[in-house]
Design a protein around this motif. Structure first.
Motif, mmCIF file in Angstrom:
data_model
loop_
_atom_site.group_PDB
_atom_site.id
_atom_site.type_symbol
_atom_site.label_atom_id
_atom_site.label_comp_id
_atom_site.label_asym_id
_atom_site.label_seq_id
_atom_site.Cartn_x
_atom_site.Cartn_y
_atom_site.Cartn_z
ATOM 1 N N ALA A 52 6.272 -8.373 -1.353
ATOM 2 C CA ALA A 52 6.352 -8.317 0.108
ATOM 3 C C ALA A 52 5.059 -8.847 0.687
ATOM 4 O O ALA A 52 3.992 -8.746 0.074
ATOM 5 C CB ALA A 52 6.591 -6.886 0.591
ATOM 6 N N ARG A 53 5.169 -9.390 1.882
ATOM 7 C CA ARG A 53 3.984 -9.807 2.625
ATOM 8 C C ARG A 53 3.606 -8.685 3.574
ATOM 9 O O ARG A 53 4.420 -8.224 4.373
ATOM 10 C CB ARG A 53 4.251 -11.100 3.385
ATOM 11 N N VAL A 54 2.371 -8.245 3.456
ATOM 12 C CA VAL A 54 1.839 -7.181 4.313
ATOM 13 C C VAL A 54 0.550 -7.709 4.929
ATOM 14 O O VAL A 54 -0.406 -8.019 4.201
ATOM 15 C CB VAL A 54 1.572 -5.889 3.518
ATOM 16 N N VAL A 66 8.077 -2.744 6.323
ATOM 17 C CA VAL A 66 7.819 -3.784 5.320
ATOM 18 C C VAL A 66 9.147 -4.393 4.892
ATOM 19 O O VAL A 66 10.071 -3.683 4.497
ATOM 20 C CB VAL A 66 7.100 -3.199 4.090
ATOM 21 N N GLU A 67 9.242 -5.704 4.975
ATOM 22 C CA GLU A 67 10.439 -6.413 4.520
ATOM 23 C C GLU A 67 10.163 -7.045 3.169
ATOM 24 O O GLU A 67 9.219 -7.836 3.013
ATOM 25 C CB GLU A 67 10.846 -7.485 5.522
ATOM 26 N N ALA A 68 10.964 -6.695 2.182
ATOM 27 C CA ALA A 68 10.754 -7.212 0.832
ATOM 28 C C ALA A 68 11.082 -8.697 0.760
ATOM 29 O O ALA A 68 12.085 -9.156 1.303
ATOM 30 C CB ALA A 68 11.606 -6.446 -0.168
ATOM 31 N N GLU A 69 10.237 -9.439 0.099
ATOM 32 C CA GLU A 69 10.554 -10.832 -0.245
ATOM 33 C C GLU A 69 11.610 -10.834 -1.348
ATOM 34 O O GLU A 69 12.540 -11.627 -1.339
ATOM 35 C CB GLU A 69 9.280 -11.545 -0.694
ATOM 36 N N TYR A 70 11.417 -9.935 -2.302
ATOM 37 C CA TYR A 70 12.477 -9.617 -3.252
ATOM 38 C C TYR A 70 12.315 -8.164 -3.681
ATOM 39 O O TYR A 70 11.216 -7.596 -3.658
ATOM 40 C CB TYR A 70 12.507 -10.552 -4.460
ATOM 41 N N ALA A 103 -2.779 0.678 4.931
ATOM 42 C CA ALA A 103 -1.937 1.871 4.943
ATOM 43 C C ALA A 103 -0.467 1.499 4.750
ATOM 44 O O ALA A 103 0.269 2.175 4.018
ATOM 45 C CB ALA A 103 -2.135 2.627 6.248
ATOM 46 N N GLN A 104 -0.056 0.417 5.387
ATOM 47 C CA GLN A 104 1.338 -0.021 5.282
ATOM 48 C C GLN A 104 1.671 -0.438 3.850
ATOM 49 O O GLN A 104 2.793 -0.216 3.371
ATOM 50 C CB GLN A 104 1.557 -1.185 6.248
ATOM 51 N N ALA A 105 0.704 -1.018 3.158
ATOM 52 C CA ALA A 105 0.940 -1.549 1.818
ATOM 53 C C ALA A 105 1.277 -0.461 0.797
ATOM 54 O O ALA A 105 1.913 -0.749 -0.227
ATOM 55 C CB ALA A 105 -0.285 -2.327 1.347
ATOM 56 N N THR A 106 0.900 0.779 1.069
ATOM 57 C CA THR A 106 1.227 1.853 0.132
ATOM 58 C C THR A 106 2.735 2.067 0.024
ATOM 59 O O THR A 106 3.200 2.730 -0.905
ATOM 60 C CB THR A 106 0.565 3.174 0.550
ATOM 61 N N ALA A 107 3.502 1.494 0.951
ATOM 62 C CA ALA A 107 4.954 1.639 0.904
ATOM 63 C C ALA A 107 5.539 1.036 -0.364
ATOM 64 O O ALA A 107 6.605 1.472 -0.821
ATOM 65 C CB ALA A 107 5.587 0.998 2.139
ATOM 66 N N LEU A 108 4.891 0.029 -0.956
ATOM 67 C CA LEU A 108 5.451 -0.570 -2.165
ATOM 68 C C LEU A 108 5.519 0.453 -3.293
ATOM 69 O O LEU A 108 6.563 0.616 -3.937
ATOM 70 C CB LEU A 108 4.627 -1.788 -2.607
ATOM 71 N N ASN A 109 4.426 1.160 -3.528
ATOM 72 C CA ASN A 109 4.444 2.160 -4.594
ATOM 73 C C ASN A 109 5.349 3.330 -4.240
ATOM 74 O O ASN A 109 6.063 3.864 -5.095
ATOM 75 C CB ASN A 109 3.021 2.658 -4.859
ATOM 76 N N ARG A 110 5.351 3.727 -2.966
ATOM 77 C CA ARG A 110 6.231 4.822 -2.556
ATOM 78 C C ARG A 110 7.699 4.437 -2.704
ATOM 79 O O ARG A 110 8.550 5.264 -3.029
ATOM 80 C CB ARG A 110 5.909 5.240 -1.123
ATOM 81 N N ALA A 111 8.011 3.173 -2.487
ATOM 82 C CA ALA A 111 9.384 2.701 -2.690
ATOM 83 C C ALA A 111 9.773 2.797 -4.158
ATOM 84 O O ALA A 111 10.900 3.202 -4.494
ATOM 85 C CB ALA A 111 9.515 1.270 -2.193
ATOM 86 N N LEU A 112 8.862 2.446 -5.043
ATOM 87 C CA LEU A 112 9.135 2.565 -6.472
ATOM 88 C C LEU A 112 9.294 4.029 -6.875
ATOM 89 O O LEU A 112 10.145 4.372 -7.712
ATOM 90 C CB LEU A 112 8.020 1.896 -7.273
ATOM 91 N N ASP A 113 8.482 4.899 -6.276
ATOM 92 C CA ASP A 113 8.632 6.340 -6.524
ATOM 93 C C ASP A 113 10.024 6.817 -6.119
ATOM 94 O O ASP A 113 10.663 7.605 -6.828
ATOM 95 C CB ASP A 113 7.586 7.131 -5.730
ATOM 96 N N ALA A 114 10.491 6.357 -4.955
ATOM 97 C CA ALA A 114 11.804 6.776 -4.463
ATOM 98 C C ALA A 114 12.916 6.299 -5.395
ATOM 99 O O ALA A 114 13.885 7.034 -5.658
ATOM 100 C CB ALA A 114 12.029 6.240 -3.048
ATOM 101 N N ALA A 115 12.786 5.083 -5.898
ATOM 102 C CA ALA A 115 13.780 4.570 -6.839
ATOM 103 C C ALA A 115 13.767 5.389 -8.126
ATOM 104 O O ALA A 115 14.831 5.712 -8.681
ATOM 105 C CB ALA A 115 13.497 3.100 -7.141
#
Length: 283
Positions: free
Chosen positions: A266-268, A237-241, A198-210
């Motif tokens: 990111a590491r999840v 989630v803390e981005a590695e980059y 569930a936490q990992a979906t933040a990566l795509n949601r972050a791209l959506d926000a951008a």
């Protein structure tokens, strides 16, 4: 559909196909197939007479502390899925077949391998990728090779490799395939437990926000990256980059002016995940 395990066998199979005027498509994989891989096979099937899927967990692209030993492997399942998707041959060589005793050659692509994954996984990562892809192209001699855009930097490295070494292979980048909740499909998703999933979906949601920020006219890099970082932070989630770069040469961009690549890692939980999005400002 058949399994070939030797370079000699692979070359013989391709030579036979070539004698009949067949075109050859290659889908390189490390196995643990998911729908993203299968979409590549289906694309290759639609565009070629003979479709080869390589199945090889390449040790030279894993760093010392990475998951080579734990990387998911299930050859029987992968072969079955590849056949159903349209592969004619699964090329599954051993490590000794690919890197025989005394092997001492490395292929290095300069200028675009030192950033993003290259900076965080180590300089040897893309050397391993470039070397094994060069070898696969020599072994299979495909007309076209198919790669997923989730690994955007890898695609760019391979395109540069083919251009610089005059390899007669057409590189076909294919769209990212996502789960219904937006998570980019990856073999490493199997490492995620329910909470991490569930936490990992933040990566795509972050791209959506951008992307939404750009659509609203906020095109400077701090605003674009900040919109994405806020979503990641909200999910813990803390981005590695998390970087805005040119999709052509990976130079750092100050703003979205034309096409821009926003790349995140990111590491999840137990998984290291990557994702990306091409952003474009309205004219």
């Amino acid at each position: 559909m058949r399994i070939v395990r030797t370079v000699a066998g692979m070359r013989a199979a391709v030579a036979d196909a070539r004698a009949k005027g067949a075109s050859v498509g290659l889908v390189p994989t490390m196995g643990a197939l998911h729908d993203g891989h299968l979409s590549l096979i289906r694309r290759a099937r639609a565009e070629n007479d003979l479709v080869v899927m390589s199945l090889f967990v390449n040790p030279t692209q894993f760093g010392p502390s990475e998951d080579l030993d734990a990387y998911p492997r299930d050859e029987a399942r992968d072969v079955e899925l590849a056949g159903h998707a349209g592969a004619d041959i699964v090329f599954a060589p051993s490590v000794d077949e690919v890197y025989p005793r005394g092997f001492s050659t490395t292929v290095h692509v300069a200028g675009i391998t030192e950033v993003l994954d290259g900076a965080h996984r180590g300089a040897s990562h893309f050397d391993g990728v470039a070397t094994v892809v060069t070898k696969l192209f020599q072994m299979v001699a495909p007309d076209a090779a198919y790669f997923g855009q989730k690994d955007a930097q890898q695609v760019l490295v391979i395109q540069r490799l083919v251009r610089d070494l005059d390899m007669p292979v057409r590189i076909v980048p294919c769209p990212i395939v996502r789960e219904p909740d937006g998570l980019a499909m990856s073999s490493r998703n199997v490492y995620l437990d329910a909470a991490a999933r569930a936490q990992a979906t933040a990566l795509n949601r972050a791209l959506d926000a951008a992307e939404a920020a750009v659509a609203q006219g906020r095109t400077d890099a701090p605003a674009v990256i900040g919109a994405a970082r806020d979503v990641l932070a909200g999910a813990g989630v803390e981005a590695e980059y998390l970087e805005l770069r040119s999709p052509d040469d990976l130079r750092t961009l100050d703003r979205v002016d034309g096409a821009a690549l926003l790349a995140v890692a990111a590491r999840v939980g137990r998984a290291r995940l990557i994702d990306n999005r091409i952003l474009e400002a309205a004219p």
